[in-house]
Design a protein around this motif. Structure first.
Motif, PDB file in Angstrom:
ATOM      1  N   LEU A  77      16.825  27.044 -19.271  1.00 11.74           N
ATOM      2  CA  LEU A  77      17.029  28.369 -19.865  1.00 11.74           C
ATOM      3  C   LEU A  77      15.691  29.073 -20.066  1.00 11.74           C
ATOM      4  O   LEU A  77      15.549  30.272 -19.768  1.00 11.74           O
ATOM      5  N   ALA A  78      14.712  28.324 -20.570  1.00 13.80           N
ATOM      6  CA  ALA A  78      13.380  28.910 -20.768  1.00 13.80           C
ATOM      7  C   ALA A  78      12.741  29.295 -19.438  1.00 13.80           C
ATOM      8  O   ALA A  78      12.058  30.327 -19.337  1.00 13.80           O
ATOM      9  N   ALA A  79      12.977  28.490 -18.397  1.00 11.39           N
ATOM     10  CA  ALA A  79      12.400  28.777 -17.085  1.00 11.39           C
ATOM     11  C   ALA A  79      12.928  30.096 -16.525  1.00 11.39           C
ATOM     12  O   ALA A  79      12.188  30.855 -15.888  1.00 11.39           O
ATOM     13  N   LEU A  80      14.205  30.371 -16.751  1.00  9.87           N
ATOM     14  CA  LEU A  80      14.771  31.638 -16.287  1.00  9.87           C
ATOM     15  C   LEU A  80      14.113  32.819 -17.002  1.00  9.87           C
ATOM     16  O   LEU A  80      13.881  33.875 -16.394  1.00  9.87           O
ATOM     17  N   CYS A  81      13.814  32.634 -18.280  1.00  5.92           N
ATOM     18  CA  CYS A  81      13.113  33.687 -19.022  1.00  5.92           C
ATOM     19  C   CYS A  81      11.681  33.836 -18.511  1.00  5.92           C
ATOM     20  O   CYS A  81      11.189  34.957 -18.311  1.00  5.92           O
ATOM     21  N   TYR A  82      11.023  32.702 -18.304  1.00  5.27           N
ATOM     22  CA  TYR A  82       9.662  32.726 -17.763  1.00  5.27           C
ATOM     23  C   TYR A  82       9.618  33.433 -16.408  1.00  5.27           C
ATOM     24  O   TYR A  82       8.686  34.178 -16.104  1.00  5.27           O
TER      25      TYR A  82
ATOM     26  N   PRO B  11      19.584  36.088 -15.122  1.00  7.58           N
ATOM     27  CA  PRO B  11      21.027  36.319 -15.192  1.00  7.58           C
ATOM     28  C   PRO B  11      21.558  36.084 -16.603  1.00  7.58           C
ATOM     29  O   PRO B  11      21.083  35.194 -17.308  1.00  7.58           O
ATOM     30  N   ALA B  12      22.531  36.919 -17.002  1.00  8.06           N
ATOM     31  CA  ALA B  12      23.162  36.786 -18.331  1.00  8.06           C
ATOM     32  C   ALA B  12      22.120  36.634 -19.416  1.00  8.06           C
ATOM     33  O   ALA B  12      22.188  35.731 -20.259  1.00  8.06           O
ATOM     34  N   VAL B  13      21.135  37.530 -19.414  1.00  6.12           N
ATOM     35  CA  VAL B  13      19.979  37.377 -20.297  1.00  6.12           C
ATOM     36  C   VAL B  13      20.362  37.315 -21.773  1.00  6.12           C
ATOM     37  O   VAL B  13      19.734  36.601 -22.558  1.00  6.12           O
ATOM     38  N   TRP B  14      21.428  38.046 -22.168  1.00  7.24           N
ATOM     39  CA  TRP B  14      21.801  38.071 -23.585  1.00  7.24           C
ATOM     40  C   TRP B  14      22.538  36.806 -24.012  1.00  7.24           C
ATOM     41  O   TRP B  14      22.816  36.620 -25.196  1.00  7.24           O
ATOM     42  N   LEU B  15      22.814  35.934 -23.048  1.00 14.78           N
ATOM     43  CA  LEU B  15      23.326  34.604 -23.348  1.00 14.78           C
ATOM     44  C   LEU B  15      22.227  33.566 -23.151  1.00 14.78           C
ATOM     45  O   LEU B  15      22.022  32.686 -23.995  1.00 14.78           O
ATOM     46  N   VAL B  16      21.513  33.691 -22.044  1.00 10.30           N
ATOM     47  CA  VAL B  16      20.484  32.711 -21.686  1.00 10.30           C
ATOM     48  C   VAL B  16      19.344  32.685 -22.703  1.00 10.30           C
ATOM     49  O   VAL B  16      18.950  31.622 -23.204  1.00 10.30           O
ATOM     50  N   ALA B  17      18.791  33.853 -23.026  1.00  7.65           N
ATOM     51  CA  ALA B  17      17.624  33.907 -23.913  1.00  7.65           C
ATOM     52  C   ALA B  17      17.933  33.416 -25.329  1.00  7.65           C
ATOM     53  O   ALA B  17      17.165  32.616 -25.885  1.00  7.65           O
ATOM     54  N   PRO B  18      19.048  33.860 -25.952  1.00  8.40           N
ATOM     55  CA  PRO B  18      19.345  33.320 -27.292  1.00  8.40           C
ATOM     56  C   PRO B  18      19.586  31.812 -27.285  1.00  8.40           C
ATOM     57  O   PRO B  18      19.156  31.116 -28.215  1.00  8.40           O
ATOM     58  N   LEU B  19      20.262  31.301 -26.250  1.00  7.78           N
ATOM     59  CA  LEU B  19      20.479  29.854 -26.176  1.00  7.78           C
ATOM     60  C   LEU B  19      19.156  29.109 -26.006  1.00  7.78           C
ATOM     61  O   LEU B  19      18.969  28.024 -26.578  1.00  7.78           O
ATOM     62  N   ALA B  20      18.240  29.681 -25.229  1.00  8.04           N
ATOM     63  CA  ALA B  20      16.928  29.056 -25.062  1.00  8.04           C
ATOM     64  C   ALA B  20      16.193  29.002 -26.401  1.00  8.04           C
ATOM     65  O   ALA B  20      15.597  27.973 -26.758  1.00  8.04           O
ATOM     66  N   ALA B  21      16.224  30.105 -27.155  1.00 13.10           N
ATOM     67  CA  ALA B  21      15.554  30.151 -28.459  1.00 13.10           C
ATOM     68  C   ALA B  21      16.174  29.149 -29.431  1.00 13.10           C
ATOM     69  O   ALA B  21      15.454  28.418 -30.133  1.00 13.10           O
TER      70      ALA B  21
END
Length: 519
Positions: free
Chosen positions: A71-76, A437-447
């Motif tokens: 998840l963090a890698a997708l944000c990176y 993709p699905a940033v508003w799901l991916v980023a909060p889950l990563a955090a």
């Protein structure tokens, strides 16, 4: 001026454009860089630490750690493609949250990379001691191969390799990149050989009980085995040296993580199924902490032929020896001994890049970015880093070092997850070649995943993290706050005064450009 001192993305990009590093890395090189940084002490050594906390349930730990890192890698990937400059999470935080939080993240990255290098050096020591014993029949004195945590005085082999890598980075020899590429291949081949021999020998009864210490044990193991995945983010520190970074950075980040995750799951299954990975308990049936004196004493009660994997400092080699492949086990130990220094090199290299950008922003003294007149490498910061790595490796156990390093990493990942959401709101029109993709799901889950793993780190690791952050804040308010370029109203390199550090820091020594010259 904004009290948070946010440095605009346009300013960051303009600075990098005017005083940037040579762009010479492609997708394949970045993926190899990522694999070289990821595969190391985490899988070769910390498998034993994870087994002591979770038993066979460490497979769940691998999945949880890989999920958070993925998840963090997708944000990176989105941020690195959008802001292809050195500095990683520090740079993204500067553009999003402002100077003081960027400083905290940059300071945490120092903790991540330097302590990670120490942990790998300690892991290398364990394998090399085994190699010397099995190949040469020489048993080194316990006092010189263990820190005080295990009844010794100093881990001398770990100190030696830390100083050797420091010397290599200062010299910047042409051969180091070729050697690094070869060592990545050696590590992958060693893991492939382990999988090929151990997985077919797996037995179902070895997986029972699956989670002897419950769910909390599996999560605690994930907070340590997370270290096995750290390294992919080092790809983003090379963004300023990457050709077509908008395309190649995401490939390098995600590709290296996927490849390593597949290997790790197969290796974990091989360790558990072929030999067993149940934790060792104390005399009263109590759970013993990995890396503790109590565990070390309990392990002394086992003969070599029945030594549990959690007691071994060379877990994978030990498993192969115990299942009837002693020769290949010794070769795997030798391969790890030769290959792990490349991870030390990668971690120290990444830290110099973070220091490089922080110094370029005026937050650190110009002397830290001083370039050697002959070798053209940032020798001052490299030597300081190397000495710190050597001291930590000399006295602390690998599990504690990994946990401390993870604290810095989780901090960086947490702020990257917040940064991508913030920039989607504050700068929605900026061109994004790669979009998470699905940033508003991916980023909060990563955090949330970062917060979860941080909560399960040891108390000692958490205290070190907050203590390190406090020291960093003191340094910032005493030095960096008044000297930063943003504080002085300097927004681009072209406006910098003569006291700004030289920018000619080369990329990883010996990385070759298409023309055959070192970048």
């Amino acid at each position: 001026m904004n009290k948070w001192r946010v440095k605009s993305l346009d300013s960051i990009l303009a600075t990098a454009e005017k005083k940037s590093l040579a762009r010479s890395l492609g997708a394949f090189q970045l993926t190899m860089l990522g694999i070289g940084g990821i595969i190391g002490t985490g899988i070769f050594v910390l498998t034993a630490e994870a087994a002591q906390l979770a038993g066979p349930g460490m497979l769940i730990s691998f999945v949880l750690s890989a999920l958070v890192c993925g998840l963090a890698a997708l944000c990176y990937a989105e941020l690195a493609a959008m802001v292809p400059v050195s500095g990683s999470a520090y740079t993204y935080s500067y553009a999003t949250f402002g100077e003081i939080l960027a400083w905290i993240v940059g300071w945490a990255l120092v903790l991540e990379y330097a302590v990670a290098a120490s942990a790998v050096a300690v892991g290398w020591s364990g394998y090399m001691v085994g190699v010397i014993q099995n190949f040469a029949g020489i048993t080194l004195p316990v006092e010189l191969v263990n820190g005080p945590y295990a009844g010794g005085l100093i881990n001398l082999p770990a100190v030696v390799i830390a100083l050797a890598v420091t010397w290599l980075l200062v010299l910047g020899t042409k051969e180091s990149a070729t050697v690094n590429a070869v060592l990545v291949a050696v590590k992958v081949a060693a893991l492939a050989a382990f999988v090929a021999l151990a997985v077919p020998a797996a037995q179902a009864d070895k997986f029972v009980p699956f989670m002897p210490l419950g769910v909390t044990g599996a999560i605690s193991a994930a907070s340590i085995i997370f270290f096995a995945f750290v390294g992919f983010d080092a790809v983003s520190t090379a963004a300023e040296e990457t050709k077509d970074p908008q395309k190649n950075i995401p490939i390098g980040l995600v590709g290296s993580l996927v490849i390593c995750t597949i290997f790790y799951m197969l290796v974990g299954a091989g360790v558990i199924g072929a030999y067993g990975a149940q934790p060792v308990f104390g005399p009263a049936g109590e759970a013993l902490a990995p890396g503790s004196l109590e565990l070390a004493e309990q392990c002394k009660s086992y003969a070599e032929a029945t030594l549990p994997v959690v007691c071994s400092k060379e877990a994978l080699a030990h498993v192969l020896r115990m299942i009837g492949h002693p020769g290949i086990g010794n070769v795997l130990g030798l391969a790890a001994g030769f290959a792990l220094p490349s991870v030390v090199l990668m971690m120290m290299f990444a830290q110099t890049r973070v220091f490089f950008v922080m110094s370029r922003d005026g937050l650190l003294p110009a002397a830290l970015s001083k370039v050697h007149p002959k070798y053209k490498t940032p020798h001052v910061v490299t030597i300081i880093t190397g000495l710190g790595v050597a001291v930590s490796a000399a006295f602390f156990p690998v599990g504690q070092l990994a946990s401390v390093s993870n604290g810095g990493t989780l901090c960086a990942f947490f702020f990257v997850s917040l940064a991508i959401m913030t920039l989607r709101r504050t700068d929605p029109s900026r061109r994004r070649v790669f979009r998470t993709p699905a940033v508003w799901l991916v980023a909060p889950l990563a955090a949330l995943g970062c917060l979860l793993l941080f909560a399960f780190l040891s108390i000692e690791a958490q205290m070190v993290f907050f203590g390190w952050a406090a020291i960093g804040l003191v340094f910032y308010f005493v030095y960096g706050r008044s000297r930063s370029n943003v504080a002085r109203g300097v927004t681009e390199v072209g406006e910098l005064s003569a006291d700004v550090p030289p920018q000619g820091v080369p990329p990883l020594p010996g990385i070759h450009t298409p023309g055959g010259k070192d970048a």
